[in-house]
Design a protein around this motif. Structure first.
Motif, mmCIF file in Angstrom:
data_model
loop_
_atom_site.group_PDB
_atom_site.id
_atom_site.type_symbol
_atom_site.label_atom_id
_atom_site.label_comp_id
_atom_site.label_asym_id
_atom_site.label_seq_id
_atom_site.Cartn_x
_atom_site.Cartn_y
_atom_site.Cartn_z
ATOM 1 N N ALA A 230 0.819 -1.217 0.000
ATOM 2 C CA ALA A 230 0.000 0.000 0.000
ATOM 3 C C ALA A 230 0.850 1.263 0.000
ATOM 4 O O ALA A 230 0.556 2.223 -0.716
ATOM 5 C CB ALA A 230 -0.937 -0.010 1.198
ATOM 6 N N ARG A 231 1.907 1.265 0.801
ATOM 7 C CA ARG A 231 2.743 2.464 0.896
ATOM 8 C C ARG A 231 3.329 2.834 -0.467
ATOM 9 O O ARG A 231 3.271 3.988 -0.884
ATOM 10 C CB ARG A 231 3.858 2.239 1.914
ATOM 11 N N PHE A 234 0.504 4.020 -3.067
ATOM 12 C CA PHE A 234 0.019 5.392 -2.885
ATOM 13 C C PHE A 234 1.121 6.418 -3.157
ATOM 14 O O PHE A 234 0.839 7.529 -3.614
ATOM 15 C CB PHE A 234 -0.551 5.573 -1.481
ATOM 16 N N THR A 235 2.366 6.062 -2.920
ATOM 17 C CA THR A 235 3.478 6.960 -3.256
ATOM 18 C C THR A 235 3.536 7.184 -4.767
ATOM 19 O O THR A 235 3.738 8.307 -5.232
ATOM 20 C CB THR A 235 4.823 6.363 -2.772
ATOM 21 N N VAL A 237 0.993 6.829 -6.915
ATOM 22 C CA VAL A 237 -0.185 7.607 -7.318
ATOM 23 C C VAL A 237 0.014 9.092 -7.000
ATOM 24 O O VAL A 237 -0.343 9.968 -7.798
ATOM 25 C CB VAL A 237 -1.457 7.069 -6.634
ATOM 26 N N ASN A 238 0.604 9.386 -5.845
ATOM 27 C CA ASN A 238 0.871 10.788 -5.483
ATOM 28 C C ASN A 238 1.857 11.419 -6.461
ATOM 29 O O ASN A 238 1.734 12.604 -6.807
ATOM 30 C CB ASN A 238 1.406 10.872 -4.055
ATOM 31 N N HIS A 332 -6.889 7.422 -6.706
ATOM 32 C CA HIS A 332 -6.528 7.185 -5.299
ATOM 33 C C HIS A 332 -7.574 6.296 -4.633
ATOM 34 O O HIS A 332 -7.244 5.326 -3.925
ATOM 35 C CB HIS A 332 -6.419 8.532 -4.568
ATOM 36 N N ILE A 335 -7.317 2.651 -5.924
ATOM 37 C CA ILE A 335 -6.209 1.900 -5.316
ATOM 38 C C ILE A 335 -6.604 1.425 -3.915
ATOM 39 O O ILE A 335 -6.330 0.279 -3.531
ATOM 40 C CB ILE A 335 -4.930 2.764 -5.251
ATOM 41 N N PHE A 336 -7.281 2.291 -3.161
ATOM 42 C CA PHE A 336 -7.748 1.907 -1.821
ATOM 43 C C PHE A 336 -8.729 0.741 -1.909
ATOM 44 O O PHE A 336 -8.636 -0.224 -1.139
ATOM 45 C CB PHE A 336 -8.412 3.115 -1.148
#
Length: 345
Positions: A230-231, A234-235, A237-238, A332, A335-336
């Motif tokens: 997950a980390r 999301f990195t 995607v950011n 985002h 992905i969640f």
């Protein structure tokens, strides 16, 4: 002259040009402009540069008349056995106007090669099409590259340049370039200039010479989802959010869709060997990437069905269907939903 034919492919026409065994008339039409442009260059190159003032005629259909084109076609070449007449932008004139060229095609001159190009569209001049087919002409339909053919096309062109490429690098180029043939060849040409013969194209090489990040791309995002990291997901995607021009959501969501839909197909494949799973998803070869192996361990059938449902929703929302959310907020959220899927619909 070439034998009677109504349709042909790119390679066959190139062979006819190179062997100078050409048809009297060629109609090049269709959505993919790259092949049409390349063939026009090759037809033009049939006439030596010193003879082009006399034996090469280039007309733009909106700026001329069918009678002018036909008059040029009926002239005899000067100090040569043939002349080439190119008619560009034929898609920009009415079909009725283009149809008039059928009068020439029905009794073409043996020493003239007439090439009519409808770039980006299918030719709608039915009388012209009929006469080309009936009088030994060639019709070339330039179709867009299918998504499944993008990676093999890139790989084939890279090999033709005397280079090799790593699997991750191939995935990066596929996602970055897409099915745009002009961009595929241009970007690979850049790498061919920068690298020596026999070199291997790595993610680091692509990052340096093309500008695609080796750490923040769709390939790495899929890998993070496969591992349920997950980390990292999301990195990435950011990072996409900060550089939307190089990381469009319209490319990322289909990439995620392809991965998870392939996982579902593989899950129900009766042959669980690497070769069998590759065959099930239409992948050439017998080597199954680790992303798929990890994904099969991380997601069961119910989770995959829930995820595919979420991807379909995100795809619609990203295109403005019942949503005004920012596309990267939609990504985002997707992905969640993927990482927290429970297999309940």
């Amino acid at each position: 002259m070439a034998q009677s034919a109504t349709t042909s492919d790119f390679d066959s026409i190139v062979l006819q040009i190179n062997s100078r065994n050409t048809a009297p008339v060629y109609l090049l039409h269709g959505e993919e402009g790259y092949y049409i442009d390349e063939l026009l260059k090759r037809f033009e190159a049939m006439v030596p540069e010193a003879d082009r003032d006399f034996n090469l005629y280039t007309f733009y259909a909106p700026e001329t008349t069918p009678d002018t084109i036909m008059d040029a076609c009926r002239r005899y070449p000067m100090m040569s056995d043939r002349q080439v007449v190119l008619v560009k932008e034929a898609q920009a004139v009415p079909a009725a106007q283009l149809n008039r060229l059928h009068l020439y095609v029905s009794s073409s001159t043996a020493s003239t090669i007439l090439v009519i190009a409808c770039r980006g569209e299918k030719c709608k001049a039915k009388d012209l099409l009929k006469q080309i087919g009936a009088n030994g002409g060639v019709i070339f339909d330039s179709v867009p590259l299918k998504e499944s053919a993008v990676a093999p096309t890139i790989s084939k062109y890279i090999k033709s340049k005397g280079l090799n490429i790593e699997q991750k690098g191939l995935a990066m180029l596929r996602d970055y370039i897409g099915a745009d043939l002009s961009r595929i060849y241009n970007e690979v040409d850049k790498l061919a200039v920068a690298l020596s013969s026999g070199a291997t194209i790595t993610p680091e090489v692509i990052e340096k010479h093309i500008g695609v990040s080796k750490d923040y791309n769709n390939f790495e995002l899929v890998n993070a989802l496969a591992l349920k990291d997950a980390r990292r997901a999301f990195t990435i995607v950011n990072h996409f959010c900060r550089d939307p021009k190089k990381n469009p959501v319209m490319v990322t969501i289909p990439t995620i869709w392809n991965y998870f839909s392939n996982l579902l197909v593989m899950l129900y494949s009766p042959d669980k060997s690497d070769a069998g799973l590759c065959a099930a998803i239409g992948r050439k070869g017998t080597w199954l990437p680790s992303d798929y192996k990890e994904g099969l361990r991380s997601y069961n059938a119910w989770k995959l069905i829930e995820i595919i449902h979420a991807i379909r929703e995100a795809d619609c929302r990203s295109k403005g269907v019942k949503s005004r959310m920012d596309p990267y907020d939609i990504l985002h959220d997707l992905i969640f939903r993927i990482l927290t899927a429970q297999g309940r619909l």
